[in-house]
Design a protein around this motif. Structure first.
Motif, PDB file in Angstrom:
ATOM      1  N   SER A  63     -24.654   4.078  12.060  1.00  0.00           N
ATOM      2  CA  SER A  63     -24.806   2.334  12.071  1.00  0.00           C
ATOM      3  C   SER A  63     -25.005   2.092  10.931  1.00  0.00           C
ATOM      4  O   SER A  63     -25.213   0.891  11.184  1.00  0.00           O
ATOM      5  N   THR A  64     -26.457   2.337  10.897  1.00  0.00           N
ATOM      6  CA  THR A  64     -27.124   2.163   9.595  1.00  0.00           C
ATOM      7  C   THR A  64     -25.933   1.763   8.963  1.00  0.00           C
ATOM      8  O   THR A  64     -26.633   0.292   8.272  1.00  0.00           O
ATOM      9  N   PHE A  65     -25.819   2.719   8.445  1.00  0.00           N
ATOM     10  CA  PHE A  65     -24.685   1.933   7.258  1.00  0.00           C
ATOM     11  C   PHE A  65     -23.636   1.330   6.950  1.00  0.00           C
ATOM     12  O   PHE A  65     -23.864  -0.154   6.599  1.00  0.00           O
ATOM     13  N   LEU A  66     -22.872   0.819   7.922  1.00  0.00           N
ATOM     14  CA  LEU A  66     -21.911   0.152   8.664  1.00  0.00           C
ATOM     15  C   LEU A  66     -22.933  -1.203   9.019  1.00  0.00           C
ATOM     16  O   LEU A  66     -21.930  -2.120   8.715  1.00  0.00           O
ATOM     17  N   LEU A  67     -23.870  -1.610   9.366  1.00  0.00           N
ATOM     18  CA  LEU A  67     -24.535  -2.656   9.312  1.00  0.00           C
ATOM     19  C   LEU A  67     -24.657  -3.885   8.454  1.00  0.00           C
ATOM     20  O   LEU A  67     -25.022  -4.231   8.369  1.00  0.00           O
ATOM     21  N   ARG A  68     -25.340  -2.414   7.798  1.00  0.00           N
ATOM     22  CA  ARG A  68     -25.865  -2.640   6.479  1.00  0.00           C
ATOM     23  C   ARG A  68     -24.546  -3.485   5.277  1.00  0.00           C
ATOM     24  O   ARG A  68     -24.425  -4.632   4.901  1.00  0.00           O
ATOM     25  N   VAL A  69     -23.543  -2.974   5.058  1.00  0.00           N
ATOM     26  CA  VAL A  69     -22.176  -3.396   5.020  1.00  0.00           C
ATOM     27  C   VAL A  69     -21.807  -4.464   5.301  1.00  0.00           C
ATOM     28  O   VAL A  69     -21.397  -5.440   5.496  1.00  0.00           O
ATOM     29  N   ALA A  70     -21.760  -4.852   6.590  1.00  0.00           N
ATOM     30  CA  ALA A  70     -21.397  -5.724   7.951  1.00  0.00           C
ATOM     31  C   ALA A  70     -22.368  -6.839   7.209  1.00  0.00           C
ATOM     32  O   ALA A  70     -21.401  -7.892   6.834  1.00  0.00           O
ATOM     33  N   SER A  71     -23.368  -6.834   6.505  1.00  0.00           N
ATOM     34  CA  SER A  71     -24.791  -7.798   6.894  1.00  0.00           C
ATOM     35  C   SER A  71     -23.881  -8.237   5.578  1.00  0.00           C
ATOM     36  O   SER A  71     -23.664  -9.915   5.309  1.00  0.00           O
ATOM     37  N   ASP A  72     -23.987  -7.358   4.591  1.00  0.00           N
ATOM     38  CA  ASP A  72     -23.405  -7.956   2.362  1.00  0.00           C
ATOM     39  C   ASP A  72     -21.975  -8.715   3.165  1.00  0.00           C
ATOM     40  O   ASP A  72     -22.150  -9.634   1.941  1.00  0.00           O
ATOM     41  N   VAL A  73     -20.887  -7.677   3.614  1.00  0.00           N
ATOM     42  CA  VAL A  73     -19.579  -9.209   3.615  1.00  0.00           C
ATOM     43  C   VAL A  73     -19.526  -9.988   4.466  1.00  0.00           C
ATOM     44  O   VAL A  73     -19.200 -10.780   4.095  1.00  0.00           O
ATOM     45  N   LEU A  74     -19.992 -10.254   5.964  1.00  0.00           N
ATOM     46  CA  LEU A  74     -20.052 -11.560   6.982  1.00  0.00           C
ATOM     47  C   LEU A  74     -21.214 -12.044   6.972  1.00  0.00           C
ATOM     48  O   LEU A  74     -21.238 -12.946   7.586  1.00  0.00           O
ATOM     49  N   GLY A  75     -22.075 -11.728   6.491  1.00  0.00           N
ATOM     50  CA  GLY A  75     -24.134 -12.734   6.260  1.00  0.00           C
ATOM     51  C   GLY A  75     -24.242 -12.474   8.103  1.00  0.00           C
ATOM     52  O   GLY A  75     -24.265 -11.516   8.402  1.00  0.00           O
ATOM     53  N   ASP A  76     -24.456 -13.523   8.497  1.00  0.00           N
ATOM     54  CA  ASP A  76     -24.382 -13.894   9.314  1.00  0.00           C
ATOM     55  C   ASP A  76     -23.899 -13.765  10.383  1.00  0.00           C
ATOM     56  O   ASP A  76     -23.947 -14.271  11.735  1.00  0.00           O
ATOM     57  N   LYS A  77     -22.590 -13.720   9.817  1.00  0.00           N
ATOM     58  CA  LYS A  77     -21.994 -12.889  11.068  1.00  0.00           C
ATOM     59  C   LYS A  77     -21.928 -11.662  12.144  1.00  0.00           C
ATOM     60  O   LYS A  77     -20.791 -11.098  11.880  1.00  0.00           O
ATOM     61  N   VAL A  78     -22.567 -11.372  11.828  1.00  0.00           N
ATOM     62  CA  VAL A  78     -22.501  -9.970  12.023  1.00  0.00           C
ATOM     63  C   VAL A  78     -23.790  -9.838  13.181  1.00  0.00           C
ATOM     64  O   VAL A  78     -25.560 -10.417  12.941  1.00  0.00           O
ATOM     65  N   MET A  79     -23.934  -9.112  13.707  1.00  0.00           N
ATOM     66  CA  MET A  79     -25.569  -9.012  15.421  1.00  0.00           C
ATOM     67  C   MET A  79     -25.203  -7.524  15.660  1.00  0.00           C
ATOM     68  O   MET A  79     -24.278  -6.600  16.040  1.00  0.00           O
ATOM     69  N   ALA A  80     -26.365  -6.774  15.573  1.00  0.00           N
ATOM     70  CA  ALA A  80     -26.897  -5.219  15.629  1.00  0.00           C
ATOM     71  C   ALA A  80     -26.988  -5.421  17.066  1.00  0.00           C
ATOM     72  O   ALA A  80     -28.200  -6.638  18.371  1.00  0.00           O
ATOM     73  N   ILE A  81     -26.681  -4.463  18.606  1.00  0.00           N
ATOM     74  CA  ILE A  81     -27.526  -4.663  19.858  1.00  0.00           C
ATOM     75  C   ILE A  81     -27.343  -3.326  19.895  1.00  0.00           C
ATOM     76  O   ILE A  81     -26.683  -1.703  19.142  1.00  0.00           O
ATOM     77  N   THR A  82     -28.481  -2.524  20.216  1.00  0.00           N
ATOM     78  CA  THR A  82     -28.880  -1.835  20.729  1.00  0.00           C
ATOM     79  C   THR A  82     -30.017  -1.402  22.099  1.00  0.00           C
ATOM     80  O   THR A  82     -30.014  -2.140  22.531  1.00  0.00           O
ATOM     81  N   ALA A  83     -28.594  -0.044  22.709  1.00  0.00           N
ATOM     82  CA  ALA A  83     -29.340   0.415  24.292  1.00  0.00           C
ATOM     83  C   ALA A  83     -30.583   0.848  24.503  1.00  0.00           C
ATOM     84  O   ALA A  83     -30.503   1.875  23.862  1.00  0.00           O
TER      85      ALA A  83
END
Length: 270
Positions: free
Chosen positions: A30-50
Motif C-alpha cells: 500500500s505504501t508503494f501504491l500510494l506513492r505511485v498514485a500520488s505521483d500520477v494523480l497529485g491531490d486526487k489521492v486520499m489514504a485512509i487507515t483504520a
C-alpha cells in the motif's frame, strides 16, 4: 512483461481512474501504491487507515508519518473488528467480514469527498493464498491496480527500492487477529498479549515476527534465517520469563520459522 512495463501499466490504470481513495496500512504494497498514485494523480489521492485493536500503534505511526512526509491527504477512521457481528468467533471467513466493514466505511468517505474509485494493495502473489477479504473487496467494487498491472511482491519491493521508499525491505505484516487459530475466540486481551509479545521480539532485533496464540501456549515464528538467534540460553530464558509475564504459560519456537498463511495450513489438510 518487464518490471518497468508493469509500472507503466500501473500508472496508466491510475491515470484513467482520475481520483482514488486507498485503504492504507503502511505496508510494502500500500505504501508503494500510494506513492505511485500520488505521483500520477497529485491531490486526487486520499489514504485512509483504520484504527482497531488488531492494528498495532507502531504500524499506525508509520502510516501517519509516511503520508505526512509526502504531503498526502490522510484520514484515520475507526473500524473495530470486534464490534462486527460474528467476527470475534473467528470463523474461517473472518477477513471477509472485516474487509466488508472497512471498505463500506471507506466507500462512504470516498463519496463524501468526491473520489471516484476505492483501491487496495492486493497484488499477484495474494492470489496464491486463502484470502476471503479479497472477495469482500470485489463485491464492493474495490479495485486492485497492482494486481491489474501484473505486479508481484518481488516487483513491488524492487521498485520501492528504486524509489527510495522506506518500506522496500519492510517485513510482511497482517492484522493481529490472524495470530489466533480459526474457531478460537478473538478478544482484546488476546490481541493485547500478542501485540506486547511481538513488540518484545522486535525490540530484541528480530525483523519478521509472529506470535501465534494457542490458548496458554505462545508459538513464536521468526524468519528462517533468524531462528538461530534463539540458540542463546539467555535469550530463551528471558523470552520465557517475559511471555509468562504477558500471560502465556508455555512458550514454543516453531522450528520451521515464519511463512505466510501458516494458520491456513490446517485448512489445506481438510
Amino acid at each position: 512483461m518487464s518490471i518497468n512495463e508493469k509500472l507503466d501499466k500501473l500508472k496508466e490504470i491510475l491515470k484513467e481512474m482520475g481520483s482514488v481513495v486507498l485503504g492504507f496500512s503502511g505496508g510494502v504494497d500500500s505504501t508503494f501504491l500510494l506513492r505511485v498514485a500520488s505521483d500520477v494523480l497529485g491531490d486526487k489521492v486520499m489514504a485512509i487507515t483504520a484504527s482497531s485493536a488488531a492494528f498495532p500503534q507502531r504500524e499506525m505511526n508509520e502510516a501517519i508519518m509516511f503520508a505526512g512526509n509526502n504531503k498526502i491527504k490522510h484520514k484515520v477512521i475507526v473500524s473495530e473488528e470486534l464490534d462486527i457481528d460474528g467476527f470475534s468467533q473467528n470463523p474461517i471467513d473472518r477477513c471477509y467480514h472485516c474487509k466488508k466493514e472497512l471498505f463500506t466505511k471507506i466507500s462512504q468517505t470516498a463519496k463524501e469527498e468526491g473520489f471516484k474509485y476505492i483501491i487496495d494493495g492486493a497484488n499477484v502473489d495474494d492470489k496464491g493464498d486463502y484470502r476471503p477479504g479479497m472477495d469482500a473487496a470485489r463485491e464492493l467494487g474495490v479495485r486492485s491496480p497492482l494486481l491489474e498491472a501484473g505486479l508481484n511482491k518481488a516487483d513491488i519491493r524492487a521498485l520501492s527500492k528504486d524509489m527510495d521508499l522506506p518500506t522496500w525491505d519492510k517485513p510482511s505484516f497482517a492484522c493481529l487477529s490472524s495470530r489466533i487459530p480459526y474457531g478460537q475466540e478473538i478478544t482484546r486481551e488476546k490481541l493485547g498479549m500478542i501485540d506486547i509479545a511481538e513488540q518484545y521480539l522486535l525490540d530484541k532485533g528480530f525483523r519478521q515476527v509472529r506470535v501465534r496464540h494457542h490458548g496458554e501456549i505462545a508459538r513464536i515464528e521468526v524468519a528462517p534465517n533468524e531462528r538461530e538467534k534463539f540458540f542463546s540460553l539467555n535469550l530463551m530464558d528471558e523470552t520465557a520469563s517475559k511471555f509468562k509475564e504477558i500471560g502465556f504459560n508455555y512458550v514454543t519456537l516453531d522450528i520451521k520459522g515464519y511463512r505466510t498463511g501458516s494458520m491456513n495450513e490446517a485448512l489445506n489438510k481438510e
